[in-house]
Design an enzyme around this catalytic site. Structure first.
Site, short mmCIF file in Angstrom:
data_model
loop_
_atom_site.label_atom_id
_atom_site.label_comp_id
_atom_site.label_asym_id
_atom_site.label_seq_id
_atom_site.Cartn_x
_atom_site.Cartn_y
_atom_site.Cartn_z
N HIS A 119 0.84 -1.20 0.00
CA HIS A 119 0.00 0.00 0.00
C HIS A 119 0.87 1.25 0.00
CE1 HIS A 119 -3.29 -2.72 1.74
NE2 HIS A 119 -3.59 -2.45 0.48
N GLU A 137 1.53 3.83 3.13
CA GLU A 137 2.07 3.28 4.38
C GLU A 137 3.59 3.37 4.36
OE1 GLU A 137 0.08 -0.57 4.38
OE2 GLU A 137 -1.88 0.40 4.27
N ARG A 181 -3.45 4.77 -1.94
CA ARG A 181 -3.27 3.42 -1.37
C ARG A 181 -3.07 2.36 -2.45
NH1 ARG A 181 -5.35 -0.31 2.80
NH2 ARG A 181 -6.63 -1.94 1.88
N HIS A 233 2.79 -3.60 6.70
CA HIS A 233 1.82 -2.54 6.46
C HIS A 233 1.84 -1.57 7.64
CE1 HIS A 233 -0.61 -4.45 3.12
NE2 HIS A 233 0.12 -5.47 3.51
N GLU A 281 1.06 -4.82 10.99
CA GLU A 281 0.60 -3.44 10.87
C GLU A 281 1.44 -2.65 11.87
OE1 GLU A 281 -1.87 -2.33 8.35
OE2 GLU A 281 -3.52 -2.29 9.77
C1 9B3 Z 1 -5.85 -7.51 5.02
C2 9B3 Z 1 -5.82 -8.77 4.46
CL1 9B3 Z 1 -7.05 -9.32 3.41
C3 9B3 Z 1 -4.76 -9.63 4.70
N1 9B3 Z 1 -4.70 -10.88 4.17
N2 9B3 Z 1 -3.77 -9.20 5.46
C4 9B3 Z 1 -3.80 -7.98 6.00
C5 9B3 Z 1 -4.84 -7.12 5.83
C6 9B3 Z 1 -4.80 -5.76 6.47
C7 9B3 Z 1 -4.25 -4.72 5.56
C8 9B3 Z 1 -5.24 -4.48 4.42
O1 9B3 Z 1 -4.90 -4.87 3.33
O2 9B3 Z 1 -6.32 -3.94 4.63
C9 9B3 Z 1 -4.04 -3.51 6.36
SE1 9B3 Z 1 -3.57 -1.96 5.38
ZN ZN Z 2 -1.67 -1.89 4.03
ZN ZN Z 3 -3.09 -0.77 7.28
#
Ligand code: 9B3
Ligand code: ZN
Ligand code: ZN
Length: 419
Positions: free
Chosen positions: A178, A181, A236, A306, A380
């Site tokens: 992303h 971040e 993002r 992230h 995160e």
């Molecule tokens: C979301 C998913 Cl689907 C995953 N497999 N691992 C982490 C996340 C959280 C991140 C997102 O993509 O929303 C946080 Se920015």
């Molecule tokens: Zn992220």
């Molecule tokens: Zn995040």
């Protein structure tokens, strides 16, 4: 002298790119408690230009968890009146987004002592760093190109570890899925520097680099990252065009082949969590997924960085079902965050993505897990919302130091539990 002045001028002009576009903007945190509150937030999302920070889109909003979003001064006062009317609790996280943005773009980076790991860097600088650190550490680092982005930029991967000539167990660490971040690519760079600096002196790092390879992708979403420096600090997604709409980009972390677009993702190209037109539609996702598929025999762990929320997540995110080695991953996450907290006391939560952050399909850690990589985590990083994506540069060092402890803890576990 003239040349220096000229350079200074160029720097001011090009780094001034974000301009004053965030003047007066605020970040609000809401605490929705009932259906009326949720309805208010959904209405607001569809009628006002708001940028969701946590969760990352309106579709993911629920009760029992706070909602952070960015909005301009005019709409902020309008929204606040509405919030008070329906008694939705809120407070202001950031009074003026512009002030914080300017600090991050403030360039006094030209350093005579080499690369400054305590600053955020533009993609061009990171790419120059990739070349330089590889050249300076020929016995420990090799550089690979794993693909090109939608806009044609290279995506680089650094293989870090003592070269043995034969295959070694491998841990893949990726950053910058992303764009906004920024602490994530900063961490990947920190990690590579620490690995090379400590090889031969720190016994844990030496053992790790002798026994395995780390494959580090400093920035996956290169187009988005570049765009976050030049046009929109809060971008993002990728930068791919979507036919039939002016909305650009797909969420790369909803584009993997893991119960794709079934939950916690949007089929609307204008959403921040758009899953894309099809599985692996994004070239950046293809590049990483193809690489991992080709090397899946040796990849024993997958770690994806992230921000923000301070969480250590593991599969699944696409279902509430627990993975077969849930107890093991839960213990490993618990140990990792305990190590992390031992340095500065930074508190992380941990658990399966679906219950710990939100249910969401198409994410990279679920996909990697289902491919057979049983140690699969998403971190995160800092903070919990005081600065959010605008984490000050003064926090790069402590954040990276504490995160190193967690990553080394996981890596150490993996070398002792090879499969
Ligand atoms: C979301 C998913 Cl689907 C995953 N497999 N691992 C982490 C996340 C959280 C991140 C997102 O993509 O929303 C946080 Se920015
Ligand atoms: Zn992220
Ligand atoms: Zn995040």
């Amino acid at each position: 002298m003239k040349a220096l002045l000229f350079l200074g001028f160029v720097a001011v002009v090009s780094f001034g790119a974000p301009g004053y576009k965030y003047a007066g903007e605020k970040v609000l945190r809401l605490w929705p408690e009932n259906e009326q509150h949720l309805q208010f937030i959904r209405n607001m999302a569809s009628s006002v230009k708001v940028d969701f920070w946590q969760p990352d889109s309106a579709e993911l909003v629920t009760t029992n968890r706070s909602v952070d979003f960015r909005v301009d001064a005019f709409w902020a006062s309008y929204i606040r009146a509405g919030l008070e009317k329906i008694e939705l609790k809120y407070h202001i996280l950031v009074e003026n987004v512009q002030t914080l943005v300017e600090k991050q773009f403030d360039r006094k980076k030209i350093s005579s002592t080499g690369y400054n790991y305590e600053k955020y860097h533009r993609l061009k600088e990171i790419n120059r760093w990739i070349v330089k650190i590889t050249a300076e550490n020929p016995t420990l680092i090799s550089r690979f190109k794993i693909g090109r982005s939608y806009e044609g930029r290279h995506i680089y991967l650094l293989r870090v570890g003592r070269r043995t000539g034969s295959a070694k167990p491998t841990i893949l660490l990726d950053c910058g899925i992303h764009a906004r971040e920024w602490i994530s690519p900063a961490f990947c760079q920190w990690f590579v520097r620490e690995a090379t600096r400590n090889y031969g002196s720190d016994s844990t790092m030496t053992t790790l680099l002798d026994k395995l390879y780390f494959l580090v992708v400093p920035v996956i979403n290169v187009d988005g990252y570049a765009y976050s420096w030049t046009e929109d600090r809060f971008w993002r997604k990728t930068r791919s065009r979507n036919p039939g709409t002016h909305c650009i980009g797909t969420d790369p972390n909803r584009n993997f082949d893991a119960k794709w677009c079934s939950i916690g993702a949007s089929s609307n190209p204008c959403s921040e969590t758009y899953c894309g037109p099809r599985v692996e539609s994004e070239k950046e996702v293809q590049a990483v997924a193809n690489f991992i598929r080709r090397h899946k025999g040796s990849i024993k762990a997958y770690l994806s960085m992230h921000s923000y929320s301070q969480m250590c997540l593991f599969p699944y995110s696409y279902t509430y079902d627990l993975v077969p080695n849930h107890a093991e991953l839960n213990n490993l996450a618990k140990g990792a965050i305990r190590r992390l907290a031992s340095l500065y006391g930074t508190q992380y939560t941990y658990g399966p993505g679906a219950t710990t952050i939100y249910p969401a399909a198409g994410g990279s850690h679920d996909w990697a897990y289902d491919l057979g990589i049983k140690y699969s985590f998403t971190f995160e990083l800092r903070d919990t919302g005081r600065y959010g994506f605008l984490l000050p540069e003064s926090q790069i060092k402590p954040t990276c130091e504490e995160t190193m402890l967690a990553i080394k803890y996981v890596a150490d576990y993996v070398v002792n539990n090879l499969y």
